[in-house]
Design an enzyme around this catalytic site. Structure first.
Site, PDB file in Angstrom:
ATOM      1  CG  ASP A  54      -1.850   1.263   1.328  1.00 49.18           C
ATOM      2  OD1 ASP A  54      -2.746   1.578   1.063  1.00 49.18           O
ATOM      3  OD2 ASP A  54      -1.164   2.171   2.442  1.00 49.18           O
ATOM      4  CE1 TYR A  59       0.367   7.891   3.387  1.00 50.64           C
ATOM      5  CE2 TYR A  59       0.941   5.720   2.729  1.00 50.64           C
ATOM      6  CZ  TYR A  59       0.692   6.595   2.900  1.00 50.64           C
ATOM      7  OH  TYR A  59      -1.300   6.217   3.137  1.00 50.64           O
ATOM      8  CE  LYS A  85      -3.876   5.400   1.508  1.00 54.86           C
ATOM      9  NZ  LYS A  85      -2.368   4.364   1.707  1.00 54.86           N
ATOM     10  CG  LEU A 245      -0.760  -1.449  21.172  1.00 50.23           C
ATOM     11  CD1 LEU A 245      -2.011  -1.403  19.967  1.00 50.23           C
ATOM     12  CD2 LEU A 245      -0.610  -1.868  22.524  1.00 50.23           C
TER      13      LEU A 245
END
Length: 342
Positions: A54, A59, A85, A245
């Protein structure tokens, strides 16, 4: 590498690897890396059987797409899934004008971003992306960042949603009907606009970043059940909630692109304690948790180094005892309705 096949409208669908690759870091996100280093990272992901990539014009202000160009040039087109995108066009900076994304992307082209969800804007964006990527087709187009976080208010978001549905949506429908793309949807950091779009249009897939994780499951209230009922696929971005996380609740840990507030640090510490009790790395549990939802087709952490790619594979393949999920629910650190193995 495990795969998941998705086909909502009977056009053959797409086969995703459960571990995909989000290429924002290869656009020199937060630090610059060389073209050769970026190529080595992508090559290692391919060697590990990752087959979903992706990207987006944002970016690296085009850099991520051009780095994929070099990598994909010798890859058989039928062996991978590629998404990019729409919603932002890039224009060159005028003399004396600062580029966008200073402090976020480093050593990137001097470009300014222009939000454009119109019919013409979508068509222009696709042409530019095809040129930067050097491919003959793109599998999935996501309307990028059509959420209140990026547009500043609900009113501004509503105006952009109206713009999309009046123009860009028709372009996406046409591209899908012609077989130019297999699917379209939106890539956002909030589940609420995803639900609105699912209720108002014929969307195929949503890339939801950071909003269905070991730390956050509010999307189970209404959006994810709607997606499951309609056969809408979900790609999970930001499975580590911008890092916390993976890093754990250490000082300076990032949550939602900023230093984590105290209540998030405390909650993550409780999650990590239960993971430690079961001898499971929290990062492994964080990667695998969203994959237990039947609507999820892939999880796409990024990586700027080969070691990060290998760590993502380990997270995807480590055995996790069902008792860990049961303990997280018992301690009210996970919603009771979150799908997990029993």
């Amino acid at each position: 590498m495990k795969t998941r096949h998705w086909d909502r409208i009977g056009n053959g669908g797409l086969t995703f690897t459960e571990l995909g690759f989000g290429t924002a870091p290869l656009g020199n996100l937060y630090r610059a890396i060389s073209d050769d280093d970026a190529h080595a990272v992508l090559t290692r992901a391919w060697d590990l059987r990752v087959r979903y990539f992706d990207t987006a014009p944002l970016y690296g202000l085009g850099l991520s797409e051009t780095r994929l160009n070099r990598f994909l040039r010798d890859k058989p087109r039928g062996e991978y899934v590629l998404s990019t995108k729409i919603g932002r066009l890039l224009r060159r900076c005028e003399i004396g004008e600062d580029r966008d994304c200073i402090g976020k992307f480093f050593d990137v082209p001097a470009r300014r971003e222009v939000y454009d969800y119109t019919y013409d804007g979508v068509m222009r964006s696709v042409e530019f992306s095809l040129a930067r990527l050097g491919v003959d087709r793109i599998d999935i187009l996501f309307a990028h960042d059509i959420d209140s976080f990026n547009h500043g208010s609900q009113a501004a978001l509503d105006a952009k949603l109206d713009e999309l549905m009046a123009g860009g949506y028709k372009a996406l429908m046409s591209l899908r009907e012609q077989g130019v793309i297999k699917a379209f949807g939106a890539g956002v950091n909030e589940w609420q606009p995803c639900q609105w779009m699912a209720e108002h249009g014929d969307f195929d897939l949503f890339l939801l970043a950071g909003r269905y994780t070991l730390l956050e499951q509010e999307a189970l209230e209404s959006f994810l059940p709607l997606a499951e009922n309609r056969g809408i696929g979900i790609v999970i971005g930001g499975p580590y909630n911008s890092g916390i996380l993976a890093s754990g609740p250490k000082p300076g840990a990032f949550y939602n692109y900023d230093p984590a507030p105290q209540h998030i640090l405390e909650q993550v510490a409780k999650i990590e304690a239960i993971c430690n009790r079961h001898n499971v790395r929290m990062v492994d549990a964080a990667f695998q948790f969203p994959l237990h939802h039947p609507a999820v087709v892939s999880v796409i952490p990024g990586g700027q180094g080969v070691a990060e790619v290998e760590a993502n594979l380990k997270a995807a393949t480590t055995e996790i005892p069902p008792e860990l999920w049961a303990d997280l629910k018992a301690e009210r650190l996970m919603r009771d309705d979150a799908p997990v193995p029993v």
